[in-house]
Write a protein that holds these residues in place. Structure first.
Motif, PDB file in Angstrom:
ATOM      1  N   ILE A  74       0.860  -1.188   0.000  1.00  0.00           N
ATOM      2  CA  ILE A  74       0.000   0.000   0.000  1.00  0.00           C
ATOM      3  C   ILE A  74       0.889   1.229   0.000  1.00  0.00           C
ATOM      4  O   ILE A  74       1.801   1.335   0.822  1.00  0.00           O
ATOM      5  N   TRP A  76       0.941   4.922   0.905  1.00  0.00           N
ATOM      6  CA  TRP A  76       0.181   5.893   1.713  1.00  0.00           C
ATOM      7  C   TRP A  76       0.917   7.226   1.693  1.00  0.00           C
ATOM      8  O   TRP A  76       2.075   7.327   2.088  1.00  0.00           O
ATOM      9  N   PRO A 165      -3.893   3.819   6.657  1.00  0.00           N
ATOM     10  CA  PRO A 165      -4.361   2.451   6.416  1.00  0.00           C
ATOM     11  C   PRO A 165      -4.843   1.745   7.674  1.00  0.00           C
ATOM     12  O   PRO A 165      -5.699   0.862   7.602  1.00  0.00           O
ATOM     13  N   LEU A 174      -4.440  -5.686   5.335  1.00  0.00           N
ATOM     14  CA  LEU A 174      -3.180  -5.120   5.814  1.00  0.00           C
ATOM     15  C   LEU A 174      -2.158  -6.206   6.139  1.00  0.00           C
ATOM     16  O   LEU A 174      -0.957  -6.004   5.983  1.00  0.00           O
ATOM     17  N   CYS A 177      -0.327  -7.017   2.942  1.00  0.00           N
ATOM     18  CA  CYS A 177       0.286  -5.924   2.178  1.00  0.00           C
ATOM     19  C   CYS A 177       1.177  -5.076   3.089  1.00  0.00           C
ATOM     20  O   CYS A 177       0.731  -4.625   4.148  1.00  0.00           O
ATOM     21  N   GLN A 178       2.393  -4.842   2.662  1.00  0.00           N
ATOM     22  CA  GLN A 178       3.263  -3.932   3.391  1.00  0.00           C
ATOM     23  C   GLN A 178       2.818  -2.493   3.139  1.00  0.00           C
ATOM     24  O   GLN A 178       2.391  -2.166   2.033  1.00  0.00           O
ATOM     25  N   VAL A 179       2.879  -1.653   4.148  1.00  0.00           N
ATOM     26  CA  VAL A 179       2.506  -0.242   3.994  1.00  0.00           C
ATOM     27  C   VAL A 179       3.781   0.581   3.806  1.00  0.00           C
ATOM     28  O   VAL A 179       4.682   0.550   4.655  1.00  0.00           O
TER      29      VAL A 179
END
Length: 457
Positions: A74, A76, A165, A174, A177-179
């Motif tokens: 993700i 952000w 997120p 989450l 998926c790595q942020v």
């Protein structure tokens, strides 16, 4: 697939070696019709600026691509920092088909169609990078639809969001998926963007150095918005004299501050205000108070938070803090905006400069905890009322000492439940009015001990 690399003078690209005057102004008509921000998109990840923590030699994405182990993640970050461009360039460098949807305009049927197409490509050995813009706008059920295709490797998901997120995406997504956080473009990056724009157009912006700095500040870290403003300036006649900051402000409107009363920025700014007050910095507190007002926050909400601060972080160190804040709120209600906002600003300064103590707050919390643990204990009989004969016969009120009749108006009796040890929940700080309160409590503690000895004698 992602498009082929564009020209070197791209949106987040590095500064070119040639100067503005050497670039011919004539361009192909099709290119000139495209918005400036689109014409200046980076053609490679190396040209992206402002995100070295992700794309530099030791950046997370750079290492991912070097290992050939691209996973779903993700992006952000605030608007205008290159989320879509980065996703396209990653697909190109990783050799993946690029598919893009927007959560604003897409629904379940669109997701199903994209997933089916990606599955067909997967059967022929082709991978798909699915870029979902504003992924936070999908509801929880729609977000769940991504789980199986991500787990099975049918798509590599890159979601883009301007929202935190932790609050906007569900936990299941989450966990897969790595942020990765994209930074707001700093002054150096914005200056480079203006250089890219001047190279592309073939002439310098009609701005004084001071106005140039003002233009960058007006963008508030949004590269796309900066280039849109620059495009308006390039439309001025060639003979336009250089604008100063005042002339620039008259011509262009300032970008609205990034603020959403229902989203993360709302909580970020009220937290910044609260902590600035707690840190006894009235100048920073006035700044965050003003930032909230400029963002459209309801002054009544701020007033409520100020009142809470007066009770939690100042308490008895300055009992007038509650009075001043309540009066400021009342003044605002009578005057409204903008006049009443000055009263709230006065309360902000008062709270920021008042002595601090959370002794009441912590004492109350400790007392609540003790009450939960000892909730069935009765008050001592001597302080119970005895309105009936039966209650008097049971000893209610027996031995009660009326403190006003005692020496120094202090009996020193025990008011805690029988069987419960005396607790010191409230422990005043050595600051402000609580310094005097502490001395008073110490005196009463000694007097209480003396009275107990007298009763036992």
């Amino acid at each position: 697939m992602a498009r082929s690399p564009g020209p070197s003078g791209d949106l987040f690209g590095a500064e070119p070696s040639h100067d503005v005057a050497s670039v011919p102004r004539g361009r192909t008509s099709g290119r000139k019709l495209r918005p400036l921000a689109d014409r200046l998109r980076p053609g490679t990840l190396a040209e992206v600026i402002g995100q070295d923590h992700l794309l530099g030699p030791e950046g997370t994405l750079a290492r991912m691509l070097a290992r050939g182990s691209l996973s779903s993640f993700i992006l952000w970050g605030p608007p205008g920092v290159g989320k879509t461009t980065i996703a396209r360039l990653i697909a190109e460098q990783a050799g993946l088909l690029f598919s893009q949807i927007s959560a604003v305009f897409s629904g379940v049927a669109d997701l199903k169609r994209v997933f089916e197409e990606a599955a067909r490509h997967a059967r022929t050995g082709e991978g798909t990078l699915l870029f979902v813009d504003e992924i936070h706008r999908f509801n929880r059920a729609q977000q769940d639809a991504f789980l199986p295709v991500v787990e099975e490797g049918i798509v590599t998901l890159i979601g883009a969001t301007t929202e935190n997120p932790s609050f906007a995406l569900n936990g299941a997504l989450l966990s897969r998926c790595q942020v990765l956080v994209l930074k707001r473009l700093d002054d150096a990056a914005l200056v480079q963007l203006l250089g890219r724009a001047e190279t592309e157009v073939g002439r310098a912006l009609p701005l004084t150095p001071e106005a140039r700095a003002t233009l960058a500040a007006m963008s508030d870290g949004d590269g796309r918005y900066l280039l849109n403003m620059a495009e308006q300036l390039f439309s001025l006649p060639d003979e336009q004299e250089a604008l100063d900051p005042g002339g620039l402000s008259d011509l262009l409107s300032k970008r609205a501050a990034l603020y959403d009363k229902d989203r993360e920025e709302h909580y970020n700014l009220i937290s910044a205000l609260h902590k600035s007050l707690r840190g006894s910095d009235p100048n920073a507190a006035l700044y965050w108070f003003s930032r909230m007002l400029e963002g459209g926050e309801d002054p009544r909400y701020i007033a409520r938070r100020l009142l809470r601060f007066a009770a939690e972080d100042i308490g008895m160190a300055d009992p007038q803090a509650l009075v001043v804040t309540e009066t400021a709120w009342t003044t605002y209600e009578r005057l409204g905006s903008p006049e009443g906002e000055l009263a709230l600003a006065q309360a902000v300064v008062y709270l920021g400069t008042a002595p601090k103590s959370n002794a009441v707050y912590t004492g109350f919390a400790a007392a609540r905890q003790a009450a939960k643990q000892t909730g069935s204990l009765m008050p001592p009989a001597h302080i119970l009322n005895a309105p009936t004969k039966l209650m008097r016969e049971l000893g209610y009120g027996e031995g009660y000492a009326y403190d006003h009749d005692e020496e120094e108006a202090f009996s020193g009796r025990n008011y805690f439940p029988d069987g419960m040890a005396r607790a010191e929940f409230y422990q005043p700080a050595e600051r402000g009015f609580e310094r005097d309160i502490g001395k008073r409590l110490d005196y009463w503690a000694k007097l209480r001990e003396k009275r107990a000895q007298e009763r036992d004698a």
